[in-house]
Design a protein around this motif. Structure first.
Motif: not given
Lengths: 321, 285
Positions: A294-315, A237-244
């Motif tokens: 280049a390092v910043a862009v690689i970092l951002s790609t990873i972070v933004i990919a996870f952010s999309i998961f995050y947005l989907r979980a919160t939505l 039952l905690l799954r939504p919160i856990t995901a976030i």
């Protein structure tokens, strides 16, 4: 934005005759007023748009562009294609920095996230909950820089940890905590968890409160013990919160900078660098802007990919309520 | 019989858990006590006495703060950070609330598009901002100025503020339009006299969270400022501490303590808003 379609639909006799200077001066004030009324709603947007667009979004686009160039900030940038990305992937320091970042991610899932969940489940049914909760949350108010200052003292040779170990007779365990890899990274993860545990615990407590008590009661009547209650009822039952909490922790780990920079500057010998530290060092110590980009862009790609998961979980979550 | 024993056993378990929990919490806050104690000692006293030994003269903390100030500009940093955190978060709240007002309540084209543009400022890691900002600030003369710092801190706080305000305003849309039409108010009057007073709760919550974010920032102070007058307090503190710090341990701890006081006061004064804050931050409601 003045809208030409709208102007043409206005009755013609309202307009003055067309002159070289536009409409006749007689009608000018009303026209100006109408125009003003039309753009007025956009004026409220302007300060926010200028600040965010002019400083933040411009920077994002520019960093992206820089990553495809060779640039030392003095001579003009030269186009370099994917060279910086290839250099980064082949660079053993980058690889180590990447794996340190993964250690940060794993450590932060284990200590603040799993630890926070455990504490929340225990604290939930304890009478002194509020006081304990506040005290455990307390380090989260401190700046990461302050946490770094405190834990630098904890970890120095004659610091809090080694002195305590000597005092309880565990002298053999005393060591220079921030000198050798991977101990230095692990030690810093502990320091960071001191700050991160409180918020994740509070979130899990909030999640636990939303579980209907009848459900727990019913399971208890059916003879479910604490362990079954946790694994079969609370955790699912905690799954939504856990995901976030998990996604936030991953994003946070990938952006780890302040703590490492203040405590070790990524050293010694660049052994405790994270991706964000590598980016900073390449840009502002070595002046290799393209590589840093280049390092910043690689970092951002990873972070933004996870952010999309995050947005989907919160939505999903707000759709439930 | 079996039933009773298990009840007693359970009560015992509970006390055991409580005792362990109290022990854990005590250990958890011990570093804070150590900070306070060490900040009141002389360097020699700190090296020779036990870590938890009481300081000989508590007033020593003032000497330590003074010498830390001289060494790294902690005093100047406190003043600068106070200005940045206060003015920056107020400016962000104003800019974001007016933009959210336009997006949620006025007739503009593509409101969701404008919202996304501004809100997208939350998604990127800070590493994407550093180099262009540094270059831009150097070339237009904003580098190492208080105005430049303020501008940046306002900008970085806007995206999250607009997210909260927009949600809030969409919720109160009906009431506002009704109240405004009764008054016959212009859109600016509506914003000033109706919308803002109704949005006190999110405005206060955002002020508190953004104030402490700006106060706690280290990275942008490090990249966009260098002089004692402009550097925010956390960047100054970092000069004292860590592997490359130049301060003694009592100076470091005195600096850490002083730099934490404003956010600690805010926390205890507005504890509810803080806790609510992390929930809001993540729940996206």
């Amino acid at each position: 934005m003045p809208d030409t379609n709208q102007v043409s639909t206005e009755p013609l006799r309202k307009e003055g005759p067309i002159t070289a200077l536009g409409r006749a001066p007689l009608e000018a004030p009303t026209r100006a007023l109408a125009l003003l009324r039309k753009i007025e709603p956009y004026l409220y947007l302007l300060p926010a748009l200028l600040l965010v667009g002019g400083l933040l979004l411009y920077s994002v686009a520019h960093t992206f562009a820089i990553s495809f160039t060779d640039w030392d900030l003095i001579t003009p940038p030269r186009f370099a294609g994917l060279k910086n990305y290839i250099d980064a992937i082949r660079d053993p320091t980058f690889t180590r920095s990447f794996s340190n970042t993964l250690i940060w991610t794993g450590g932060s899932l284990l200590l603040p996230v799993a630890g926070g969940l455990l504490l929340a489940v225990i604290l939930e049914r304890i009478p002194g909950q509020r006081v304990l909760k506040t005290l455990i949350y307390l380090p989260a108010i401190l700046s990461t820089t302050v946490v770094a200052a405190i834990w630098s003292y904890v970890y120095t040779n004659n610091g809090v940890l080694n002195e305590t170990l000597r005092w309880v007779g565990l002298e053999a365990l005393a060591r220079p905590w921030l000198v050798f890899a991977p101990t230095n990274t692990l030690a810093m993860i502990v320091a960071s968890s001191w700050r991160a545990l409180g918020p994740s615990m509070v979130l899990f407590l909030v999640g636990l409160q939303t579980i209907p008590p009848e459900l727990i009661e019913a399971a208890k009547i059916d003879g479910a013990g604490e362990r079954i209650l946790f694994w079969r009822i609370k955790l699912p039952l905690l799954r939504p919160i856990t995901a976030i909490v998990v996604i936030m922790s991953v994003i946070g780990s990938f952006m780890t900078f302040d703590l490492v920079w203040v405590m070790t500057q990524g050293g010694p010998g660049r052994s405790s660098e994270t991706l964000a530290v590598t980016m900073y060092r390449q840009a502002f110590i070595m002046w290799r802007m393209g590589y840093a980009g280049a390092v910043a862009v690689i970092l951002s790609t990873i972070v933004i990919a996870f952010s999309i998961f995050y947005l989907r979980a919160t939505l999903k979550r707000s759709a439930l309520w | 019989m079996v039933e009773r024993r298990s009840i007693r056993q359970r009560a015992l378990d509970r006390y055991l858990v409580l005792a362990l929990l109290c022990l854990f919490t005590t250990a958890w806050v011990t570093p804070l006590a150590i900070v306070a104690l060490s900040s009141m000692k002389t360097p020699r006293e700190q090296a020779q006495s036990g870590i938890l030994a009481l300081p000989a003269n508590a007033a020593m903390i003032l000497d330590n703060i003074a010498s830390a100030s001289e060494l790294a500009g902690i005093g100047n940093g406190l003043l600068s950070s106070l200005i940045y955190a206060f003015v920056g978060s107020v400016a962000a709240v104003i800019a974001a609330s007016s933009a959210a007002y336009s997006i949620a309540m006025l007739k503009i084209r593509f409101p969701f598009f404008w919202f996304l543009i501004i809100y997208s400022g939350t998604i990127f890691p800070f590493q994407m901002y550093l180099m262009p900002l540094f270059g831009l600030y150097q070339s237009v003369g904003l580098y190492d100025t208080r105005f430049g710092m303020l501008l940046f801190y306002s900008a970085i706080a806007v995206p999250f503020c607009i997210f909260v305000f927009r949600n809030y305003f969409i919720g109160m849309q009906g009431e506002v339009i009704e109240a405004a039409s009764l008054d016959g108010a212009s859109s600016f009057q509506t914003y000033l006299r109706i919308v803002l007073p109704m949005a006190k709760a999110p405005a206060l919550f955002l002020f508190v969270t953004q104030f402490s974010w700006i106060w706690n920032d280290f990275l942008f102070g490090q990249v966009l400022a260098k002089s004692d007058d402009v550097r925010p307090v956390m960047t100054s503190l970092a000069m004292l501490s860590g592997a490359y710090g130049k301060g003694t341990i009592p100076q470091q701890m005195a600096g850490a303590l002083t730099a934490s006081i404003p956010t600690l006061i805010l926390f205890f004064a507005l504890q509810k808003h803080f806790m609510q804050g992390i929930v809001l931050n993540t729940a996206g409601e």
